[in-house]
Design a protein around this motif. Structure first.
Motif, short mmCIF file in Angstrom:
data_model
loop_
_atom_site.label_atom_id
_atom_site.label_comp_id
_atom_site.label_asym_id
_atom_site.label_seq_id
_atom_site.Cartn_x
_atom_site.Cartn_y
_atom_site.Cartn_z
N LEU A 53 1.05 -5.47 7.57
CA LEU A 53 1.61 -4.09 7.16
C LEU A 53 1.91 -3.66 8.60
O LEU A 53 3.02 -2.90 8.66
CB LEU A 53 0.59 -3.13 6.42
CG LEU A 53 0.54 -3.74 5.10
CD1 LEU A 53 -0.91 -3.02 4.38
CD2 LEU A 53 1.83 -3.52 4.17
N VAL A 67 7.17 2.79 2.48
CA VAL A 67 6.26 1.89 1.70
C VAL A 67 6.96 0.94 0.57
O VAL A 67 6.39 0.04 0.39
CB VAL A 67 4.97 2.63 0.95
CG1 VAL A 67 5.51 3.49 -0.34
CG2 VAL A 67 3.96 1.97 0.51
N CYS A 68 7.97 1.05 0.14
CA CYS A 68 8.71 0.62 -0.83
C CYS A 68 9.17 -0.82 -0.07
O CYS A 68 9.60 -1.98 -0.61
CB CYS A 68 9.83 1.17 -1.63
SG CYS A 68 11.19 1.83 -0.32
N SER A 71 5.63 -3.41 0.87
CA SER A 71 4.37 -3.83 0.01
C SER A 71 4.37 -5.14 -0.46
O SER A 71 3.35 -5.52 -1.19
CB SER A 71 4.48 -2.65 -1.13
OG SER A 71 5.74 -2.71 -1.81
N ASP A 72 5.27 -6.09 0.09
CA ASP A 72 5.17 -7.33 -0.48
C ASP A 72 4.32 -8.29 0.41
O ASP A 72 4.99 -9.04 1.16
CB ASP A 72 6.59 -7.93 -0.59
CG ASP A 72 6.60 -9.38 -1.38
OD1 ASP A 72 5.78 -9.53 -1.76
OD2 ASP A 72 7.52 -9.91 -0.97
N SER A 76 -1.93 -6.01 -4.70
CA SER A 76 -1.36 -4.89 -5.46
C SER A 76 -1.20 -3.72 -4.86
O SER A 76 -1.58 -3.39 -3.36
CB SER A 76 -2.58 -4.63 -6.69
OG SER A 76 -3.61 -3.97 -5.71
N GLN A 77 -0.56 -2.96 -5.15
CA GLN A 77 0.33 -1.63 -4.62
C GLN A 77 -0.92 -0.82 -4.36
O GLN A 77 -1.10 -0.26 -2.98
CB GLN A 77 0.95 -0.66 -5.47
CG GLN A 77 1.56 0.29 -5.05
CD GLN A 77 2.13 0.41 -3.66
OE1 GLN A 77 3.04 -0.44 -3.42
NE2 GLN A 77 1.74 1.11 -2.45
N VAL A 80 -2.41 -2.03 -1.36
CA VAL A 80 -1.52 -1.73 -0.10
C VAL A 80 -1.80 -0.41 0.45
O VAL A 80 -1.94 -0.33 1.62
CB VAL A 80 -0.14 -1.93 -0.36
CG1 VAL A 80 0.86 -1.19 0.71
CG2 VAL A 80 0.18 -3.58 -0.54
N SER A 81 -1.89 0.40 -0.41
CA SER A 81 -2.25 1.98 -0.18
C SER A 81 -3.74 2.40 0.74
O SER A 81 -3.51 2.86 1.71
CB SER A 81 -2.11 2.67 -1.41
OG SER A 81 -0.98 2.83 -1.84
N LEU A 84 -2.87 0.51 4.22
CA LEU A 84 -2.10 1.71 5.01
C LEU A 84 -3.20 3.11 5.44
O LEU A 84 -2.96 3.39 6.61
CB LEU A 84 -0.90 2.17 4.19
CG LEU A 84 -0.14 0.94 4.11
CD1 LEU A 84 1.22 1.60 3.09
CD2 LEU A 84 0.76 0.77 5.58
N TRP A 101 8.67 9.13 -1.92
CA TRP A 101 8.31 7.79 -1.06
C TRP A 101 7.68 8.38 0.22
O TRP A 101 7.83 9.32 0.83
CB TRP A 101 9.32 6.96 -0.66
CG TRP A 101 10.17 6.46 -1.63
CD1 TRP A 101 11.39 6.42 -2.15
CD2 TRP A 101 9.66 5.17 -2.67
NE1 TRP A 101 11.66 5.66 -3.27
CE2 TRP A 101 10.68 4.75 -3.55
CE3 TRP A 101 8.51 4.54 -2.28
CZ2 TRP A 101 10.32 4.01 -4.15
CZ3 TRP A 101 8.48 3.46 -3.36
CH2 TRP A 101 9.26 3.13 -4.44
#
Length: 124
Positions: A53, A67-68, A71-72, A76-77, A80-81, A84, A101
């Motif tokens: 990241l 973030v969009c 995030s890959d 899971s999202q 990722v959060s 971050l 966003w």
């Protein structure tokens, strides 16, 4: 409310030069406080997802990424959060909400500080 400590990686010096959080490893032994600061930074980067990241943000066009766009990374999202958030708590990323966003940025001074910390002494 988080009680996480944001690391003071740099203090700008006359607007041009950057001062790392700690001396280069080859300059002198670190103090306990310097070692704690550097360890938090490296600990945050010690997770492969966080490192991916951080790299995605640092290498993204204009040095910031939505973030969009990053995030890959195979998790899971919510994960990722979480990662971050850990990078932000370590002082490695900053963020700004724009509408729905969140955009993340690696300050150039952070990369400069990391580079100076790991720099080899100049050959004489």
């Amino acid at each position: 409310m988080s009680n996480a400590k944001v690391l003071p990686l740099l203090e700008p010096a006359d607007g041009q030069d950057v001062v790392p959080c700690c001396p280069p490893l080859t300059e002198r032994p670190m103090t306990a406080d310097e070692a704690e600061t550097a360890a938090r930074m490296f600990k945050a980067l010690g997770d492969p997802v966080r490192l991916r990241l951080f790299s995605a943000v640092a290498s993204h066009e204009d040095g910031e990424a939505c973030v969009c766009d990053i995030s890959d990374v195979g998790v899971s999202q919510p994960t990722v959060s979480h990662h971050l958030k850990k990078l932000k708590e370590a002082g490695l990323l900053t963020s700004e909400r724009r509408g729905t966003w969140v955009y993340y940025r690696v300050e150039p001074s952070v990369l400069a500080a990391m580079g100076k910390l790991l720099a080899m002494p100049a050959a004489v």
